[in-house]
Design a protein around this motif. Structure first.
Motif, short mmCIF file in Angstrom:
data_model
loop_
_atom_site.label_atom_id
_atom_site.label_comp_id
_atom_site.label_asym_id
_atom_site.label_seq_id
_atom_site.Cartn_x
_atom_site.Cartn_y
_atom_site.Cartn_z
N VAL A 242 54.65 53.93 42.79
CA VAL A 242 55.34 54.76 43.78
C VAL A 242 54.58 56.07 43.99
O VAL A 242 54.45 56.54 45.13
CB VAL A 242 56.80 55.02 43.33
CG1 VAL A 242 57.42 56.17 44.13
CG2 VAL A 242 57.63 53.75 43.52
N MET A 243 54.07 56.66 42.92
CA MET A 243 53.27 57.88 43.06
C MET A 243 52.06 57.62 43.95
O MET A 243 51.73 58.41 44.84
CB MET A 243 52.81 58.38 41.69
CG MET A 243 51.93 59.63 41.76
SD MET A 243 51.21 60.10 40.17
CE MET A 243 49.98 58.78 39.96
N GLY A 244 51.38 56.48 43.71
CA GLY A 244 50.21 56.16 44.52
C GLY A 244 50.55 55.95 45.97
O GLY A 244 49.85 56.44 46.87
N MET B 72 46.27 48.90 44.39
CA MET B 72 46.61 49.54 43.11
C MET B 72 46.83 48.49 42.02
O MET B 72 46.30 48.62 40.91
CB MET B 72 47.87 50.39 43.26
CG MET B 72 47.69 51.69 44.01
SD MET B 72 49.18 52.73 43.86
CE MET B 72 49.05 53.26 42.14
N ILE B 73 47.60 47.47 42.33
CA ILE B 73 47.89 46.44 41.32
C ILE B 73 46.62 45.69 40.94
O ILE B 73 46.40 45.37 39.76
CB ILE B 73 48.98 45.48 41.83
CG1 ILE B 73 50.33 46.21 41.89
CG2 ILE B 73 49.09 44.25 40.94
CD1 ILE B 73 50.83 46.74 40.56
N ASP B 74 45.75 45.42 41.91
CA ASP B 74 44.48 44.76 41.60
C ASP B 74 43.64 45.61 40.64
O ASP B 74 43.06 45.09 39.68
CB ASP B 74 43.69 44.50 42.88
CG ASP B 74 44.27 43.38 43.72
OD1 ASP B 74 45.09 42.59 43.18
OD2 ASP B 74 43.92 43.29 44.91
N GLY C 120 51.03 47.75 53.05
CA GLY C 120 51.17 48.80 52.05
C GLY C 120 52.50 49.51 52.21
O GLY C 120 53.33 49.16 53.03
N GLY C 121 52.69 50.53 51.40
CA GLY C 121 53.94 51.26 51.44
C GLY C 121 54.00 52.20 52.62
O GLY C 121 52.99 52.51 53.26
#
Length: 222
Positions: free
Chosen positions: A108-110, A120-122, A217-218
């Protein structure tokens, strides 16, 4: 418990070490051996027969039932002390609970700063931050926003509470565990006990004003 046919009681539930000891003592009065055998691995592990099965009780009785337990997963003999398998299970689930909320906060910060959560997860899974949440729960249930991993929030909160109770009984101060417990109390209050435990990210998203896991993405929540 009446009759003489029952000789062993294999308990696969997670009830905490204090309850396990109570059950052990009550059954012992009837000459019934308790084998405390909580499991970890979720619905998927149960379906595939790949659960981690933690067993405590008399070694000779463990050996007598091990072949049956082998059918549902990998079996670990924790020790003969009543309740020791429960302590092992609670330690395991504390780490699982921590991984979900800690990874959720990090992602969430990212996203709040403009990063793509999929990337990010990768990166996390290729680096030192990889954990069970980033490896399994985010790709399968959080990023696609299906929230269907198969374990209820209420059960996770129950296990975290039991872990904190055990720590207190041992005279331990577990500051990280207590912080994790507070986060999960927010999750169960906002999402409800029947929600999937991967929904833990939603209150964190709400507080940050972002949503994680859409195709591009978010984005900032409206």
């Amino acid at each position: 418990i009446e009759g003489k046919r029952a000789r062993r009681f294999v308990d696969l539930s997670t009830v905490g070490s204090h309850m396990a000891v109570r059950i052990h003592d009550l059954l012992a009065k009837r000459n019934i051996v308790q084998l405390d055998s909580p499991v970890s691995g979720g619905v998927g592990g149960a379906e595939k027969g790949t659960l981690a099965v933690m067993v405590s009780g008399p070694r000779i009785d463990f050996e007598a039932v091990k072949s049956a337990l082998d059918v549902i997963g990998r079996v670990f003999f924790i020790g003969e002390k009543p309740g020791s398998a429960q302590t092992m299970k609670l330690a395991n689930n504390l780490l699982s609970a921590t991984a979900i909320v800690a990874t959720s906060e990090a992602v969430v910060m990212g996203v709040k700063s403009g990063l793509d959560p999929n990337v990010m997860i990768d990166v996390i899974n290729a680096g030192s931050g990889m954990n069970t949440a980033s490896r399994d729960k985010f790709p399968r249930s959080i990023l696609p926003r299906t929230f269907d991993f198969g374990f209820a929030t209420g059960l996770m909160v129950k296990d975290v509470r039991l872990c904190l109770e055990e720590a207190k009984a041992l005279g331990l101060s577990m500051e990280v565990a207590e912080a994790v417990g507070r986060l999960w109390e927010v999750v169960i209050r906002e999402m409800g006990p029947e929600s999937d435990f991967t929904s833990a990210i939603k209150p964190i998203e709400k507080a940050a004003g972002v949503m994680v896991g859409e195709a591009k993405g978010g984005h900032a929540a409206k």
